[in-house]
Motif scaffolding. Sequence first.
Motif, PDB file in Angstrom:
ATOM      1  N   SER A  70      12.257  -5.153 -23.370  1.00 19.67           N
ATOM      2  CA  SER A  70      13.556  -4.633 -23.833  1.00 19.67           C
ATOM      3  C   SER A  70      13.493  -3.147 -24.165  1.00 19.67           C
ATOM      4  O   SER A  70      14.415  -2.614 -24.777  1.00 19.67           O
ATOM      5  N   GLY A  71      12.414  -2.464 -23.808  1.00 17.07           N
ATOM      6  CA  GLY A  71      12.349  -1.022 -24.058  1.00 17.07           C
ATOM      7  C   GLY A  71      10.964  -0.573 -24.508  1.00 17.07           C
ATOM      8  O   GLY A  71      10.020  -1.369 -24.582  1.00 17.07           O
ATOM      9  N   GLY A  72      10.883   0.711 -24.795  1.00 21.10           N
ATOM     10  CA  GLY A  72       9.608   1.289 -25.202  1.00 21.10           C
ATOM     11  C   GLY A  72       9.049   0.630 -26.455  1.00 21.10           C
ATOM     12  O   GLY A  72       7.846   0.375 -26.563  1.00 21.10           O
ATOM     13  N   THR A  73       9.924   0.331 -27.404  1.00 19.20           N
ATOM     14  CA  THR A  73       9.466  -0.265 -28.665  1.00 19.20           C
ATOM     15  C   THR A  73       8.813  -1.619 -28.410  1.00 19.20           C
ATOM     16  O   THR A  73       7.718  -1.900 -28.915  1.00 19.20           O
ATOM     17  N   GLU A  74       9.475  -2.445 -27.624  1.00 23.18           N
ATOM     18  CA  GLU A  74       8.885  -3.761 -27.349  1.00 23.18           C
ATOM     19  C   GLU A  74       7.591  -3.620 -26.549  1.00 23.18           C
ATOM     20  O   GLU A  74       6.617  -4.340 -26.810  1.00 23.18           O
ATOM     21  N   SER A  75       7.567  -2.703 -25.592  1.00 27.34           N
ATOM     22  CA  SER A  75       6.351  -2.518 -24.793  1.00 27.34           C
ATOM     23  C   SER A  75       5.174  -2.153 -25.711  1.00 27.34           C
ATOM     24  O   SER A  75       4.074  -2.691 -25.566  1.00 27.34           O
ATOM     25  N   ASP A  76       5.416  -1.248 -26.649  1.00 24.65           N
ATOM     26  CA  ASP A  76       4.350  -0.845 -27.578  1.00 24.65           C
ATOM     27  C   ASP A  76       3.884  -2.031 -28.426  1.00 24.65           C
ATOM     28  O   ASP A  76       2.688  -2.275 -28.591  1.00 24.65           O
ATOM     29  N   ASN A  77       4.857  -2.756 -28.978  1.00 27.84           N
ATOM     30  CA  ASN A  77       4.518  -3.925 -29.804  1.00 27.84           C
ATOM     31  C   ASN A  77       3.738  -4.965 -29.015  1.00 27.84           C
ATOM     32  O   ASN A  77       2.720  -5.489 -29.469  1.00 27.84           O
ATOM     33  N   GLU A 100       2.029   9.379 -33.553  1.00 25.61           N
ATOM     34  CA  GLU A 100       2.632   8.401 -32.631  1.00 25.61           C
ATOM     35  C   GLU A 100       4.074   8.111 -33.027  1.00 25.61           C
ATOM     36  O   GLU A 100       4.469   8.268 -34.192  1.00 25.61           O
ATOM     37  N   HIS A 101       4.837   7.637 -32.065  1.00 24.45           N
ATOM     38  CA  HIS A 101       6.173   7.119 -32.352  1.00 24.45           C
ATOM     39  C   HIS A 101       6.011   5.932 -33.301  1.00 24.45           C
ATOM     40  O   HIS A 101       4.993   5.234 -33.272  1.00 24.45           O
ATOM     41  N   HIS A 102       7.031   5.681 -34.134  1.00 22.42           N
ATOM     42  CA  HIS A 102       6.912   4.574 -35.095  1.00 22.42           C
ATOM     43  C   HIS A 102       6.721   3.222 -34.417  1.00 22.42           C
ATOM     44  O   HIS A 102       6.215   2.283 -35.042  1.00 22.42           O
ATOM     45  N   ASN A 151       4.275  13.856 -26.935  1.00 19.18           N
ATOM     46  CA  ASN A 151       4.960  13.607 -28.203  1.00 19.18           C
ATOM     47  C   ASN A 151       6.465  13.868 -28.111  1.00 19.18           C
ATOM     48  O   ASN A 151       6.896  14.892 -27.583  1.00 19.18           O
ATOM     49  N   ASN A 152       7.240  12.947 -28.663  1.00 17.05           N
ATOM     50  CA  ASN A 152       8.694  13.053 -28.583  1.00 17.05           C
ATOM     51  C   ASN A 152       9.260  14.169 -29.463  1.00 17.05           C
ATOM     52  O   ASN A 152      10.268  14.772 -29.126  1.00 17.05           O
ATOM     53  N   GLU A 153       8.605  14.475 -30.575  1.00 16.36           N
ATOM     54  CA  GLU A 153       9.184  15.467 -31.490  1.00 16.36           C
ATOM     55  C   GLU A 153       8.802  16.891 -31.145  1.00 16.36           C
ATOM     56  O   GLU A 153       9.610  17.808 -31.279  1.00 16.36           O
ATOM     57  N   VAL A 176      -1.481   3.591 -23.608  1.00 17.31           N
ATOM     58  CA  VAL A 176      -0.802   4.880 -23.607  1.00 17.31           C
ATOM     59  C   VAL A 176       0.707   4.655 -23.664  1.00 17.31           C
ATOM     60  O   VAL A 176       1.255   3.909 -22.845  1.00 17.31           O
ATOM     61  N   ASP A 177       1.366   5.309 -24.617  1.00 21.31           N
ATOM     62  CA  ASP A 177       2.826   5.275 -24.675  1.00 21.31           C
ATOM     63  C   ASP A 177       3.340   6.432 -23.822  1.00 21.31           C
ATOM     64  O   ASP A 177       3.199   7.604 -24.190  1.00 21.31           O
ATOM     65  N   ALA A 178       3.921   6.080 -22.671  1.00 19.58           N
ATOM     66  CA  ALA A 178       4.381   7.111 -21.730  1.00 19.58           C
ATOM     67  C   ALA A 178       5.907   7.225 -21.721  1.00 19.58           C
ATOM     68  O   ALA A 178       6.489   7.715 -20.752  1.00 19.58           O
ATOM     69  N   ALA A 179       6.548   6.798 -22.827  1.00 22.52           N
ATOM     70  CA  ALA A 179       8.026   6.816 -22.873  1.00 22.52           C
ATOM     71  C   ALA A 179       8.582   8.219 -22.627  1.00 22.52           C
ATOM     72  O   ALA A 179       9.620   8.374 -21.995  1.00 22.52           O
ATOM     73  N   GLN A 180       7.891   9.238 -23.114  1.00 25.12           N
ATOM     74  CA  GLN A 180       8.424  10.598 -22.963  1.00 25.12           C
ATOM     75  C   GLN A 180       7.915  11.313 -21.717  1.00 25.12           C
ATOM     76  O   GLN A 180       8.519  12.280 -21.268  1.00 25.12           O
ATOM     77  N   SER A 181       6.793  10.864 -21.191  1.00 20.46           N
ATOM     78  CA  SER A 181       6.190  11.631 -20.089  1.00 20.46           C
ATOM     79  C   SER A 181       6.658  11.181 -18.707  1.00 20.46           C
ATOM     80  O   SER A 181       6.778  12.004 -17.796  1.00 20.46           O
ATOM     81  N   VAL A 199       6.715   2.118 -20.953  1.00 20.99           N
ATOM     82  CA  VAL A 199       7.763   2.886 -20.287  1.00 20.99           C
ATOM     83  C   VAL A 199       9.107   2.499 -20.914  1.00 20.99           C
ATOM     84  O   VAL A 199       9.312   1.345 -21.276  1.00 20.99           O
ATOM     85  N   SER A 200      10.020   3.476 -21.011  1.00 20.32           N
ATOM     86  CA  SER A 200      11.357   3.194 -21.548  1.00 20.32           C
ATOM     87  C   SER A 200      12.424   3.666 -20.563  1.00 20.32           C
ATOM     88  O   SER A 200      12.333   4.773 -20.032  1.00 20.32           O
ATOM     89  N   GLY A 201      13.451   2.841 -20.346  1.00 18.26           N
ATOM     90  CA  GLY A 201      14.488   3.164 -19.353  1.00 18.26           C
ATOM     91  C   GLY A 201      15.404   4.313 -19.736  1.00 18.26           C
ATOM     92  O   GLY A 201      15.749   5.154 -18.912  1.00 18.26           O
ATOM     93  N   HIS A 202      15.794   4.371 -21.030  1.00 16.82           N
ATOM     94  CA  HIS A 202      16.871   5.317 -21.366  1.00 16.82           C
ATOM     95  C   HIS A 202      16.403   6.759 -21.523  1.00 16.82           C
ATOM     96  O   HIS A 202      17.225   7.649 -21.769  1.00 16.82           O
ATOM     97  N   LYS A 203      15.101   6.991 -21.357  1.00 19.58           N
ATOM     98  CA  LYS A 203      14.623   8.376 -21.391  1.00 19.58           C
ATOM     99  C   LYS A 203      14.665   8.994 -19.990  1.00 19.58           C
ATOM    100  O   LYS A 203      14.407  10.169 -19.828  1.00 19.58           O
ATOM    101  N   ILE A 204      14.911   8.173 -18.979  1.00 20.80           N
ATOM    102  CA  ILE A 204      14.873   8.674 -17.592  1.00 20.80           C
ATOM    103  C   ILE A 204      16.174   8.365 -16.852  1.00 20.80           C
ATOM    104  O   ILE A 204      16.154   7.997 -15.678  1.00 20.80           O
TER     105      ILE A 204
HETATM  106  C1  LIG Z   1       7.213   8.161 -27.493  1.00 23.72           C
HETATM  107  C2  LIG Z   1       8.203   7.055 -27.644  1.00 23.72           C
HETATM  108  N1  LIG Z   1       7.784   5.787 -27.687  1.00 23.72           N
HETATM  109  C3  LIG Z   1       8.630   4.767 -27.812  1.00 23.72           C
HETATM  110  C4  LIG Z   1       9.983   4.969 -27.915  1.00 23.72           C
HETATM  111  C5  LIG Z   1      10.891   3.797 -28.093  1.00 23.72           C
HETATM  112  O1  LIG Z   1      11.548   3.494 -26.898  1.00 23.72           O
HETATM  113  P1  LIG Z   1      12.889   2.601 -26.925  1.00 23.72           P
HETATM  114  O2  LIG Z   1      13.961   3.472 -27.513  1.00 23.72           O
HETATM  115  O3  LIG Z   1      13.130   2.268 -25.476  1.00 23.72           O
HETATM  116  O4  LIG Z   1      12.600   1.403 -27.738  1.00 23.72           O
HETATM  117  C6  LIG Z   1      10.482   6.276 -27.884  1.00 23.72           C
HETATM  118  C7  LIG Z   1      11.922   6.542 -28.057  1.00 23.72           C
HETATM  119  O5  LIG Z   1      12.329   7.446 -28.756  1.00 23.72           O
HETATM  120  C8  LIG Z   1       9.571   7.356 -27.744  1.00 23.72           C
HETATM  121  O6  LIG Z   1       9.986   8.619 -27.718  1.00 23.72           O
END
Ligand SMILES: Cc1ncc(COP(=O)(O)O)c(C=O)c1O
Length: 389
Positions: A70-77, A100-102, A151-153, A176-181, A199-204
């Motif tokens: 369901s997104g980057g958060t779930e992938s990380d978890n 790291e992202h939360h 890093n996202n920030e 590796v969290d590649a949501a931003q790269s 990987v996260s869909g809404h960043k791309i």
């Molecule tokens: C580095 C990183 N990891 C994870 C996420 C979470 O992704 P999602 O919003 O798809 O849950 C984000 C989103 O801000 C992110 O920037």
Amino acid sequence: MRRIYFDHSGTTPVHPEVAEEMYRFLTGDNFGNPSSINYFGQFVSQAVAEAREKVAEAVGADPGEIVFTSGGTESDNLAIHGVAFTNRSRGNHIITSAVEHHAVLNTVKALGKQGFDITILPVDQYGMVSVEDVAGAVTDKTILITVMHANNEVGTIMPVVEIGKFAREKGIIFHVDAAQSLGKIPVNVDDLGADLLSVSGHKIYGPKGIGALYIRKGTRWKQTLLHGGAQERLRRAGTENIPGIVGLGKAVELAMENRAGENTRLKALRDKLIREVTGRFDQVKLTGHPDLRLPNHASFLFKFIEGESMLLSLDMKGIAASTGSACTSRSLEPSHVLLAMGVPPEEAHGSLRITLGKDNTEEDVDYFLEVIGPVVEKLRVMSPLGVEG
Ligand SMILES: Cc1ncc(COP(=O)(O)O)c(C=O)c1O
């Protein structure tokens, strides 16, 4: 009013071709359940297979190594939890970084409360973790290293290639969290030495609520979060989000087509922004690494200004930026990333993040540069924080 969107690390607009593809699977006969062996199910199942191939190709994996989430958060978890509990008999030590992202940091911290031993590594002034620190933290109980690609920030690109190589030598699983790269710089699981990659869909320019997790074949990982059906070959229970999955497939395909050209174009705009902003104002500095940073990412610290006030003033002029992470912007806590980089808490509030995207032009950057001067001047005059000197 002219509106300029400068918050592409927060989220991106859905690409019209992605929306078109998704619409096909929200309407007409394309509503089947891919687990069903009837015509409708099989048609949709084929679309899921094609999307999986596209995601796999983009990261240099086999389709069988991609799980939709369901997104980057779930992938990380899913990644971290799955490695932790599957390898519990081998060890209980997990290493990550303080920036790291939360979705990663809080997952690791939660495991810390469940009997896992966790190390959260410090970073340097640019937000970069060092391979030496990773190596120094490893014990014979270390089962997982999880470090983000970018890093996202603050946009800093981490030394994940070196960390991946080290992890491989030690036989430690590397996530590796590649949501931003993804879509901005090359992401190849073999080059990065990644065993798992988020990987996260809404960043791309894809939809929200969809993502993927790459799991290298043979990795000691089992799904430990969602209990349910046998979808995604027992790796992620629940009927698949078909419009999301086909949307992600299309978004990834477009991102790969456009990456090289956009990388060069956005880098030039980013560099102009950084040059002008840091050159024009006193008491402003770039945050994150000056060179090893995402091509679309410019982030700053303005002393004696509240980032929130700057955002509101910019928003009134039609410019949508952010102070840092979209996910924490509603909390009044200073950014954990900036604090980890050694920024004093009172200064951490003065952050501004400009993240560029496909529709931004040089005129947008020029308009921003025209507007930001008076905004900074006005806010500094009003500032209760006082201006030095
Ligand atoms: C580095 C990183 N990891 C994870 C996420 C979470 O992704 P999602 O919003 O798809 O849950 C984000 C989103 O801000 C992110 O920037």
